[in-house]
Structure formats: C-alpha cells, structure tokens
Design a protein around this motif. Structure first.
Motif, PDB file in Angstrom:
ATOM      1  N   LEU A   9       0.819  -1.254  -0.095  1.00 24.20           N
ATOM      2  CA  LEU A   9      -0.074  -0.009   0.066  1.00 24.20           C
ATOM      3  C   LEU A   9       0.973   1.276  -0.101  1.00 24.20           C
ATOM      4  CD1 LEU A   9      -2.897  -1.004   2.529  1.00 24.20           C
ATOM      5  CD2 LEU A   9      -3.146  -0.527   0.340  1.00 24.20           C
ATOM      6  N   VAL A  10       1.914   1.350   0.635  1.00 25.40           N
ATOM      7  CA  VAL A  10       2.752   2.454   0.968  1.00 25.40           C
ATOM      8  C   VAL A  10       3.552   2.852  -0.481  1.00 25.40           C
ATOM      9  CG1 VAL A  10       4.828   3.378   2.156  1.00 25.40           C
ATOM     10  CG2 VAL A  10       3.176   1.952   3.474  1.00 25.40           C
ATOM     11  N   GLU A  11       3.768   1.588  -1.231  1.00 26.89           N
ATOM     12  CA  GLU A  11       4.411   1.792  -2.427  1.00 26.89           C
ATOM     13  C   GLU A  11       3.815   2.504  -3.423  1.00 26.89           C
ATOM     14  OE1 GLU A  11       6.074  -2.224  -3.094  1.00 26.89           O
ATOM     15  OE2 GLU A  11       7.409  -2.070  -1.513  1.00 26.89           O
TER      16      GLU A  11
ATOM     17  N   TYR B 224       2.446   7.318  -6.345  1.00 31.49           N
ATOM     18  CA  TYR B 224       1.217   8.198  -6.960  1.00 31.49           C
ATOM     19  C   TYR B 224       1.859   9.637  -6.306  1.00 31.49           C
ATOM     20  CZ  TYR B 224      -3.113  11.078  -6.617  1.00 31.49           C
ATOM     21  OH  TYR B 224      -4.106  11.935  -6.730  1.00 31.49           O
ATOM     22  N   ALA B 225       2.515   9.705  -5.127  1.00 30.07           N
ATOM     23  CA  ALA B 225       3.062  11.149  -4.642  1.00 30.07           C
ATOM     24  C   ALA B 225       4.096  11.471  -5.648  1.00 30.07           C
ATOM     25  CB  ALA B 225       3.496  10.677  -3.034  1.00 30.07           C
TER      26      ALA B 225
ATOM     27  N   GLN C  17      -3.634  16.500  -0.082  1.00 31.26           N
ATOM     28  CA  GLN C  17      -4.525  15.590  -1.016  1.00 31.26           C
ATOM     29  C   GLN C  17      -3.885  14.359  -1.323  1.00 31.26           C
ATOM     30  OE1 GLN C  17      -7.495  16.783  -1.636  1.00 31.26           O
ATOM     31  NE2 GLN C  17      -7.074  18.768  -0.677  1.00 31.26           N
ATOM     32  N   ILE C  18      -2.800  14.364  -1.322  1.00 33.64           N
ATOM     33  CA  ILE C  18      -2.043  12.991  -1.458  1.00 33.64           C
ATOM     34  C   ILE C  18      -2.317  12.235  -0.268  1.00 33.64           C
ATOM     35  CG2 ILE C  18       0.043  11.640  -2.016  1.00 33.64           C
ATOM     36  CD1 ILE C  18       0.750  14.152  -3.557  1.00 33.64           C
TER      37      ILE C  18
ATOM     38  N   GLY D 150      -3.994   8.433  -0.035  1.00 33.25           N
ATOM     39  CA  GLY D 150      -3.448   7.251   0.771  1.00 33.25           C
ATOM     40  C   GLY D 150      -4.468   6.722   1.696  1.00 33.25           C
ATOM     41  N   LYS D 151      -5.078   7.614   2.521  1.00 32.99           N
ATOM     42  CA  LYS D 151      -6.099   7.157   3.611  1.00 32.99           C
ATOM     43  C   LYS D 151      -7.155   6.347   3.198  1.00 32.99           C
ATOM     44  CE  LYS D 151      -9.332  10.037   5.258  1.00 32.99           C
ATOM     45  NZ  LYS D 151     -10.676   9.315   5.560  1.00 32.99           N
ATOM     46  N   GLN D 152      -7.729   7.040   1.822  1.00 33.85           N
ATOM     47  CA  GLN D 152      -8.761   6.172   1.053  1.00 33.85           C
ATOM     48  C   GLN D 152      -8.235   4.735   0.711  1.00 33.85           C
ATOM     49  OE1 GLN D 152      -9.983   9.058  -1.937  1.00 33.85           O
ATOM     50  NE2 GLN D 152     -10.802  10.207  -0.411  1.00 33.85           N
ATOM     51  N   LEU D 153      -7.082   4.928   0.328  1.00 36.46           N
ATOM     52  CA  LEU D 153      -6.407   3.591  -0.125  1.00 36.46           C
ATOM     53  C   LEU D 153      -6.430   2.365   1.086  1.00 36.46           C
ATOM     54  CD1 LEU D 153      -5.272   2.185  -2.615  1.00 36.46           C
ATOM     55  CD2 LEU D 153      -3.108   2.969  -1.914  1.00 36.46           C
TER      56      LEU D 153
END
Length: 275
Positions: free
Chosen positions: A71-73, A78-79, A129-130, A134-137
């Motif tokens: 998930l972090v990757e 994205y970031a 916003q990123i 991430g939170k939604q992911l």
C-alpha cells in the motif's frame, strides 16, 4: 544468494555486494533457516538499508504485514508522480510503521488527534490531497475507516522525505504558522480561507520566513526601506499586531525580525484585508 537471517515467513535478509539487504516475497522465509538458498522466483521487493538503520527497520518488518508495504509503495508512486519528486527510502518504512499503528489505534478506538491539521491543509495542500488518497486506499484495502487527521499525518511523512530539497523542520514551521494565524485572528479578526489566493501567497511567505528563522539568517531585501511606517498608517490595528508577531517569534524561536521582514508581513496582511 544465501539467507543470513529469517525475519518472518515473508521477509529474509541476505548479502549482496558486501551490503546486507532485505528481501520480501510471499513465503520467501517459510521453513527457511540461515544458510539456505534464496528462492529467487519468490522475491517481490528488495530493500537496501544503511547499516545504522538496519536493526530499526528489521523490527518494523517483523510486526508489519507485507500488504501494508505494498500500500505504501502505491502511495509513494502516486506522490512522486503528482509532485514530480523523489521520496527517500525512509518514506516506505516510516509510513508503513505509522499506518500499522494507526490501524491498531483505530481498532482500539484510541484516535490520535492531529492538532496541526488545519495548518497542514493550508501550508502543504498538495501533500494533504495525496494524504487523502493514501487514507482512502488504506481504508479500501484494509477494511477500516480512518479519521481525517491521518491524511494530515500522511502528508507530513511526504514533506519530511522529499529528496533534493532543503531540509525543513516541519513541526516548527507549523508551530510558527499556527502562532501567527492565531494572532491575526485575535487581533484583527482575520480567518484563513483555503481557497483565497492572498492567503496562499501569505503562507508561502511564512514558509520562507520559517527557513530564515531556523537557519538564523537575516536577509536584507533592499526594496522595502522607508515603506514600513506608511503601511502601518493604513490600518490602525496593524502596528500592534505586527509587534505581537515579532514578540511571539522572538520568545519562541529566539529570532528578531528586521524592519524589512515586518514590512513584508504588513503588506501581506493588508492584502488579505483587501486594503
């Protein structure tokens, strides 16, 4: 490659080019022991860690599920695309560790309020916003609802690990900004609006002012000499407000603002007020 240490069923350590590295993959460490050969086909991710951080990050691998790293990757990819930047390798470990504890806290109903959330949204809105992405992911993949505060924390991890930029003390920047905005609200009734262009310019100025404060730099702009008294005459409350800001910065950060710095602050405040 030979396994030097088995961290868990999905993570092992080995040596390549005389550097110890961590290999991650489903079942790569299952029923393995030091000296066994690494099953190359099971390698999904390779992490090279500087020696002084190895023990710390090994502990992170022990208690965090591989899915969290994936998930972090995704968040990192994205970031870096959205910000056109590179995040340091530390980002993966720091955010994975944070997410693991955030999920654990949420399950125990022990939230960690982000007292600087509003300032993060104003100063680092793109990163925020990123953070929301991430939170939604995380919520989608892990089946848990996280508070908005976490988007702010995710944003701070991004700000703190952007490579190729001058180092910043983000926490102190937030303290500085929050203190100044509170003074403006109390003394002049000014409230921040995220969609206001003049606020955006003012906050950008504060970020650069913060860098000068924390680096103890006194910058002479050379174009504001003599303008300060005239600016103060345009708003009765402005001089007292600037003095409170100067005292706050002096007492909190041991830095004395020059008259030119004060003039720039006055100019931005007047623009916000529309004068």
């Amino acid at each position: 490659m030979k396994i030097t240490r088995v961290i868990n069923n999905n993570t092992v350590a080995t040596v390549a080019n005389k550097k110890e590295i961590i290999l991650m993959g489903s079942g790569i460490g299952f029923q393995k022991k030091p000296g066994d050969t690494v099953e190359v086909k099971k390698i999904e991710k390779v992490y090279q860690i500087r020696d002084r951080f190895f023990q710390k990050y090994e502990q992170i691998f022990r208690h965090i599920e591989p899915g969290v790293f994936k998930l972090v990757e995704q968040i990192q990819e994205y970031a870096e695309k959205e910000l056109a930047c590179t995040l340091s390798p530390q980002f993966v470990f720091a955010l994975a560790d944070h997410i693991s504890f955030a999920v654990e806290r949420q399950k125990k109903q022990e939230p960690l309020p982000n007292l600087m959330l509003q300032e993060i949204k104003l100063l680092y809105n793109r990163e925020y916003q990123i953070g929301r992405y991430g939170k939604q992911l995380v919520e989608k993949e892990m089946g848990i609802s996280l508070p908005e505060d976490e988007a702010g924390y995710f944003a701070l991890h991004i700000v703190n690990t952007r490579m190729g930029e001058p180092s910043v003390d983000v926490n102190n920047i937030l303290v500085l900004t929050n203190g100044i905005l509170q003074i403006l609200e109390v003394e002049m009734g000014i409230h921040c609006r995220e969609d206001d262009f003049e606020y955006s310019r003012f906050l950008t100025h504060l970020k650069f002012l913060a860098r000068r404060i924390f680096n103890q730099e006194q910058v002479q702009f050379g174009i504001m000499e003599g303008l300060y008294p005239g600016l103060l005459d345009r708003e009765p409350k402005l001089e007292g407000t600037i003095e409170k800001i100067k005292n706050f910065i002096s007492e909190t950060f041991d830095y004395d603002i020059s008259e030119e710095e004060a003039a720039y602050l006055a100019m931005h405040i007047l623009r916000i007020r529309g004068r």
